[in-house]
Design a protein around this motif. Structure first.
Motif, PDB file in Angstrom:
ATOM      1  N   TRP A   8      77.669 -82.765 -59.615  1.00  0.00           N
ATOM      2  CA  TRP A   8      77.753 -83.022 -61.049  1.00  0.00           C
ATOM      3  C   TRP A   8      76.672 -83.951 -61.587  1.00  0.00           C
ATOM      4  O   TRP A   8      76.245 -83.787 -62.729  1.00  0.00           O
ATOM      5  CB  TRP A   8      79.162 -83.434 -61.470  1.00  0.00           C
ATOM      6  CG  TRP A   8      79.648 -84.785 -61.008  1.00  0.00           C
ATOM      7  CD1 TRP A   8      80.405 -85.057 -59.924  1.00  0.00           C
ATOM      8  CD2 TRP A   8      79.386 -86.018 -61.658  1.00  0.00           C
ATOM      9  NE1 TRP A   8      80.634 -86.386 -59.820  1.00  0.00           N
ATOM     10  CE2 TRP A   8      80.024 -87.008 -60.878  1.00  0.00           C
ATOM     11  CE3 TRP A   8      78.679 -86.395 -62.796  1.00  0.00           C
ATOM     12  CZ2 TRP A   8      79.965 -88.363 -61.203  1.00  0.00           C
ATOM     13  CZ3 TRP A   8      78.634 -87.745 -63.125  1.00  0.00           C
ATOM     14  CH2 TRP A   8      79.268 -88.716 -62.327  1.00  0.00           C
ATOM     15  N   PRO A   9      76.179 -84.948 -60.772  1.00  0.00           N
ATOM     16  CA  PRO A   9      75.053 -85.724 -61.329  1.00  0.00           C
ATOM     17  C   PRO A   9      73.844 -84.843 -61.638  1.00  0.00           C
ATOM     18  O   PRO A   9      73.198 -85.017 -62.680  1.00  0.00           O
ATOM     19  CB  PRO A   9      74.743 -86.721 -60.220  1.00  0.00           C
ATOM     20  CG  PRO A   9      75.997 -86.829 -59.441  1.00  0.00           C
ATOM     21  CD  PRO A   9      76.604 -85.459 -59.463  1.00  0.00           C
ATOM     22  N   SER A  10      73.578 -83.889 -60.744  1.00  0.00           N
ATOM     23  CA  SER A  10      72.464 -82.972 -61.000  1.00  0.00           C
ATOM     24  C   SER A  10      72.712 -82.169 -62.273  1.00  0.00           C
ATOM     25  O   SER A  10      71.821 -81.997 -63.095  1.00  0.00           O
ATOM     26  CB  SER A  10      72.294 -81.981 -59.844  1.00  0.00           C
ATOM     27  OG  SER A  10      71.841 -82.628 -58.710  1.00  0.00           O
ATOM     28  N   LEU A  11      73.953 -81.714 -62.404  1.00  0.00           N
ATOM     29  CA  LEU A  11      74.320 -80.949 -63.601  1.00  0.00           C
ATOM     30  C   LEU A  11      74.035 -81.764 -64.852  1.00  0.00           C
ATOM     31  O   LEU A  11      73.428 -81.281 -65.815  1.00  0.00           O
ATOM     32  CB  LEU A  11      75.805 -80.576 -63.522  1.00  0.00           C
ATOM     33  CG  LEU A  11      76.370 -79.816 -64.711  1.00  0.00           C
ATOM     34  CD1 LEU A  11      75.755 -78.423 -64.781  1.00  0.00           C
ATOM     35  CD2 LEU A  11      77.877 -79.717 -64.630  1.00  0.00           C
ATOM     36  N   LEU A  12      74.442 -83.035 -64.768  1.00  0.00           N
ATOM     37  CA  LEU A  12      74.219 -83.934 -65.904  1.00  0.00           C
ATOM     38  C   LEU A  12      72.728 -84.072 -66.179  1.00  0.00           C
ATOM     39  O   LEU A  12      72.271 -84.008 -67.338  1.00  0.00           O
ATOM     40  CB  LEU A  12      74.833 -85.299 -65.577  1.00  0.00           C
ATOM     41  CG  LEU A  12      75.246 -86.144 -66.777  1.00  0.00           C
ATOM     42  CD1 LEU A  12      76.423 -85.507 -67.476  1.00  0.00           C
ATOM     43  CD2 LEU A  12      75.592 -87.553 -66.309  1.00  0.00           C
ATOM     44  N   VAL A  13      71.949 -84.217 -65.115  1.00  0.00           N
ATOM     45  CA  VAL A  13      70.503 -84.380 -65.270  1.00  0.00           C
ATOM     46  C   VAL A  13      69.902 -83.131 -65.911  1.00  0.00           C
ATOM     47  O   VAL A  13      69.075 -83.218 -66.824  1.00  0.00           O
ATOM     48  CB  VAL A  13      69.842 -84.659 -63.901  1.00  0.00           C
ATOM     49  CG1 VAL A  13      68.319 -84.599 -64.038  1.00  0.00           C
ATOM     50  CG2 VAL A  13      70.256 -86.003 -63.379  1.00  0.00           C
ATOM     51  N   PHE A  14      70.354 -81.954 -65.462  1.00  0.00           N
ATOM     52  CA  PHE A  14      69.820 -80.710 -66.030  1.00  0.00           C
ATOM     53  C   PHE A  14      70.192 -80.581 -67.510  1.00  0.00           C
ATOM     54  O   PHE A  14      69.382 -80.137 -68.322  1.00  0.00           O
ATOM     55  CB  PHE A  14      70.341 -79.498 -65.257  1.00  0.00           C
ATOM     56  CG  PHE A  14      69.635 -79.272 -63.968  1.00  0.00           C
ATOM     57  CD1 PHE A  14      68.259 -79.050 -63.942  1.00  0.00           C
ATOM     58  CD2 PHE A  14      70.326 -79.283 -62.768  1.00  0.00           C
ATOM     59  CE1 PHE A  14      67.604 -78.845 -62.744  1.00  0.00           C
ATOM     60  CE2 PHE A  14      69.672 -79.077 -61.570  1.00  0.00           C
ATOM     61  CZ  PHE A  14      68.310 -78.869 -61.554  1.00  0.00           C
ATOM     62  N   LEU A  15      71.436 -80.993 -67.821  1.00  0.00           N
ATOM     63  CA  LEU A  15      71.862 -80.930 -69.225  1.00  0.00           C
ATOM     64  C   LEU A  15      70.979 -81.836 -70.087  1.00  0.00           C
ATOM     65  O   LEU A  15      70.479 -81.419 -71.143  1.00  0.00           O
ATOM     66  CB  LEU A  15      73.330 -81.360 -69.356  1.00  0.00           C
ATOM     67  CG  LEU A  15      74.373 -80.338 -68.916  1.00  0.00           C
ATOM     68  CD1 LEU A  15      75.768 -80.953 -68.916  1.00  0.00           C
ATOM     69  CD2 LEU A  15      74.352 -79.127 -69.850  1.00  0.00           C
ATOM     70  N   ASN A  17      68.038 -82.997 -69.347  1.00  0.00           N
ATOM     71  CA  ASN A  17      66.672 -82.469 -69.318  1.00  0.00           C
ATOM     72  C   ASN A  17      66.503 -81.352 -70.356  1.00  0.00           C
ATOM     73  O   ASN A  17      65.547 -81.346 -71.134  1.00  0.00           O
ATOM     74  CB  ASN A  17      66.375 -81.942 -67.913  1.00  0.00           C
ATOM     75  CG  ASN A  17      64.993 -81.324 -67.823  1.00  0.00           C
ATOM     76  OD1 ASN A  17      64.095 -81.722 -68.542  1.00  0.00           O
ATOM     77  ND2 ASN A  17      64.850 -80.338 -66.955  1.00  0.00           N
ATOM     78  N   PHE A  18      67.482 -80.458 -70.382  1.00  0.00           N
ATOM     79  CA  PHE A  18      67.387 -79.350 -71.336  1.00  0.00           C
ATOM     80  C   PHE A  18      67.461 -79.852 -72.771  1.00  0.00           C
ATOM     81  O   PHE A  18      66.723 -79.401 -73.649  1.00  0.00           O
ATOM     82  CB  PHE A  18      68.507 -78.338 -71.075  1.00  0.00           C
ATOM     83  CG  PHE A  18      68.401 -77.118 -71.943  1.00  0.00           C
ATOM     84  CD1 PHE A  18      67.578 -76.067 -71.570  1.00  0.00           C
ATOM     85  CD2 PHE A  18      69.102 -77.033 -73.136  1.00  0.00           C
ATOM     86  CE1 PHE A  18      67.475 -74.948 -72.378  1.00  0.00           C
ATOM     87  CE2 PHE A  18      68.991 -75.920 -73.938  1.00  0.00           C
ATOM     88  CZ  PHE A  18      68.175 -74.874 -73.552  1.00  0.00           C
ATOM     89  N   LEU A  21      64.169 -81.376 -73.647  1.00  0.00           N
ATOM     90  CA  LEU A  21      63.183 -80.294 -73.810  1.00  0.00           C
ATOM     91  C   LEU A  21      63.388 -79.589 -75.150  1.00  0.00           C
ATOM     92  O   LEU A  21      62.431 -79.340 -75.900  1.00  0.00           O
ATOM     93  CB  LEU A  21      63.332 -79.283 -72.665  1.00  0.00           C
ATOM     94  CG  LEU A  21      62.387 -78.078 -72.718  1.00  0.00           C
ATOM     95  CD1 LEU A  21      60.955 -78.525 -72.516  1.00  0.00           C
ATOM     96  CD2 LEU A  21      62.766 -77.048 -71.665  1.00  0.00           C
TER      97      LEU A  21
END
Lengths: 166, 336
Positions: A8-15, A17-18, A21
């Motif tokens: 989930w931390p990665s998920l948060l980072v991707f969210l 990041n998007f 962007l």
């Protein structure tokens, strides 16, 4: 899920990041580009309507020019017509004058001829009197028949003519 | 067709070079090595003729991304599930007091950076008569907007455009950048072996497709609520007939509403695994094809992956547009 790599931390980072962007691309990309596209289409629309307007104006100007040309042509024709009429009038006047002159001349000639003829008749009459006297003298001299009478007159006339000729 | 002497020479040279490359690829690849000897000695290394000079690691597929910094650099996120619980704090943002950065996160940052760079550079000095980059970006934006408006209806695409376009660009560029040959050439070295690359296409990390799918899902639902207000939920909770006493149609309605709700939720799963599966399969395909026979053999697959990246981007963005169009459409139009 962990075997597939869910984190989930990665998920948060991707969210996040998007989201960043999206925000950056929106403010520095799409917004400007869409504004430019709008501006360009607006300017093209303006150019087209401007071209339309210019075309209309030129059409109008041409129509005005043609109207002016027509006016000028009509005016020219009027001038021409007037000139023609003036010429015609002048010609008629001249003709009338010439005719009057000719008639005047003729009349004068006729008068002169009349005068001369009268003069001639007068002269003839004057001579004829002499001739008649001469003829009468001859008549008194001899008796006369009709033929002799005519013969006498003939002779007197020819003599008078001869005398006139002399 | 007449070929001049010089051109003929170049053609022959190119053919020879390709042949040599194919031969070298065959020798250094796993298939060629297997002809020379069986996998011997170190089980993880293919030797063959060139094994001592160019030891090739056997490809290892990890679905989970790998850390690239810190004490656990090169380890997969699911490390603790594979190895006997060396550490079990993989679900924390901070790992060993350092922020979790995986190779897929790094890759997504690179993709974002490239996109931002392109757009900022291309729109820095906008002019009515566009330069090359500006023209390229404009045609890209115009094409995407045209695509969205063809689905949503003319003039209705502006509102959803930024999100859809970003999804498309992010998915496509993330896939395409990974196909650049040096992209996955650097990584964490451990004992002389490449343990994990610094950059790994984010599509191969379940979390990235999941993040996009969640964004797409909430975006569509919020659009629906904005278009229909609280009535949007009437789509899922159809108790009207049941309350009016018509039991049979009422029950059917409730069931249909339930199905509708499930279908919306399932979109998240299908979005996620479609992209994740395609990207992961593509990576594995490239890995395997270039491992079996190096160089030339993988070229067609690179072309294929180029297409797959585009198709996945189109599908992800396109489906989001379609769902958005359905969500904002009047309810009557949805009743089949």
């Amino acid at each position: 899920m962990a075997d597939l790599g869910f984190h989930w931390p990665s998920l948060l980072v991707f969210l996040v990041n998007f989201g960043i962007l999206l925000a950056v691309l929106y403010y520095f990309g799409y917004k400007r580009i869409l504004a430019m596209l709008d501006q360009r289409s607006a300017s093209i629309r303006d150019s087209l309507s401007e071209a339309d307007r210019v075309r209309q104006e030129s059409t109008q100007a041409r129509e005005e020019l043609e109207a002016q040309l027509g006016e000028a042509r009509r005016a020219g024709q009027q001038v021409l017509e007037e000139a023609r009429q003036a010429a015609e009038r002048y010609r008629e006047e001249e003709q009338a004058r010439a005719r009057a002159e000719a008639e005047d001349f003729l009349r004068r000639a006729r008068t002169q001829i009349e005068q001369e003829r009268n003069q001639a008749i007068e002269q003839v009459r004057e001579h004829f009197a002499d001739l008649a006297i001469t003829a009468a003298e001859r008549v008194i001299d001899r008796s006369l028949d009709r033929d002799a009478h005519r013969d006498l007159i003939e002779r007197a006339l020819s003599e008078s003519a001869e005398a006139q000729r002399n | 067709m007449a070929i001049s002497g010089g051109a003929k020479g170049i053609l022959i040279f190119a053919a020879l070079a390709l042949l040599a490359l194919a031969l070298a690829g065959f020798i250094t690849g796993a298939i060629g090595a297997a002809f020379v000897d069986k996998f011997s000695g170190d089980e993880n290394v293919v030797h063959g003729w060139t094994g001592d000079v160019l030891p090739l690691d056997q490809p290892a597929v990890h679905l989970a991304p790998q850390y690239v910094f810190g004490d656990h650099a090169g380890d997969s996120l699911d490390y603790d599930n594979k190895e006997a619980k060396k550490y079990d704090d993989s679900s924390k943002i901070f790992n060993d007091n350092s922020f979790v950065i995986t190779n897929t996160i790094l890759s997504s940052l690179v993709t974002s950076g490239v996109l931002i760079f392109l757009f900022v550079l291309g729109t820095a000095r906008m002019s009515v008569v566009p330069g090359r980059l500006q023209g390229l970006l404009e045609s890209l934006v115009e094409g995407l907007l045209g695509f969205i408006e063809s689905v949503m209806g003319a003039g209705k695409g502006r509102g959803v455009f930024p999100l859809i376009a970003t999804i498309f660009l992010f998915v496509a560029f993330n896939a395409w950048l990974a196909l650049i040959p040096i992209y996955q050439s650097f990584g964490v070295i451990e004992d002389g072996h490449l343990k994990a690359t610094f950059l790994r296409p984010a599509g191969t990390d379940l979390n990235m497709p999941l993040a996009l799918a969640l964004i797409s899902f909430f975006f569509v639902e919020i659009l629906g609520i904005r278009a229909h207000g609280i009535g949007y939920f009437g789509e899922f909770f159809r108790f009207g007939n049941l309350l009016r006493g018509r039991i049979l149609t009422g029950l059917i309605d409730v069931f249909v509403g339930l199905l509708e709700g499930i279908s919306h939720l399932v979109r998240v799963v299908s979005f996620t695994f479609r992209l994740f599966g395609n990207m992961t399969a593509g990576e594995i395909l490239l890995l395997v094809s270039s491992f079996l026979v190096a160089f030339l053999f993988s070229v067609p697959f690179y072309g294929l992956e180029l297409l797959v990246g585009l198709i996945q981007a189109v599908i992800f963005a396109g489906l989001t547009v379609v769902f958005a169009a359905i969500a904002v459409a009047p309810h009557e139009a949805e009743e089949h």
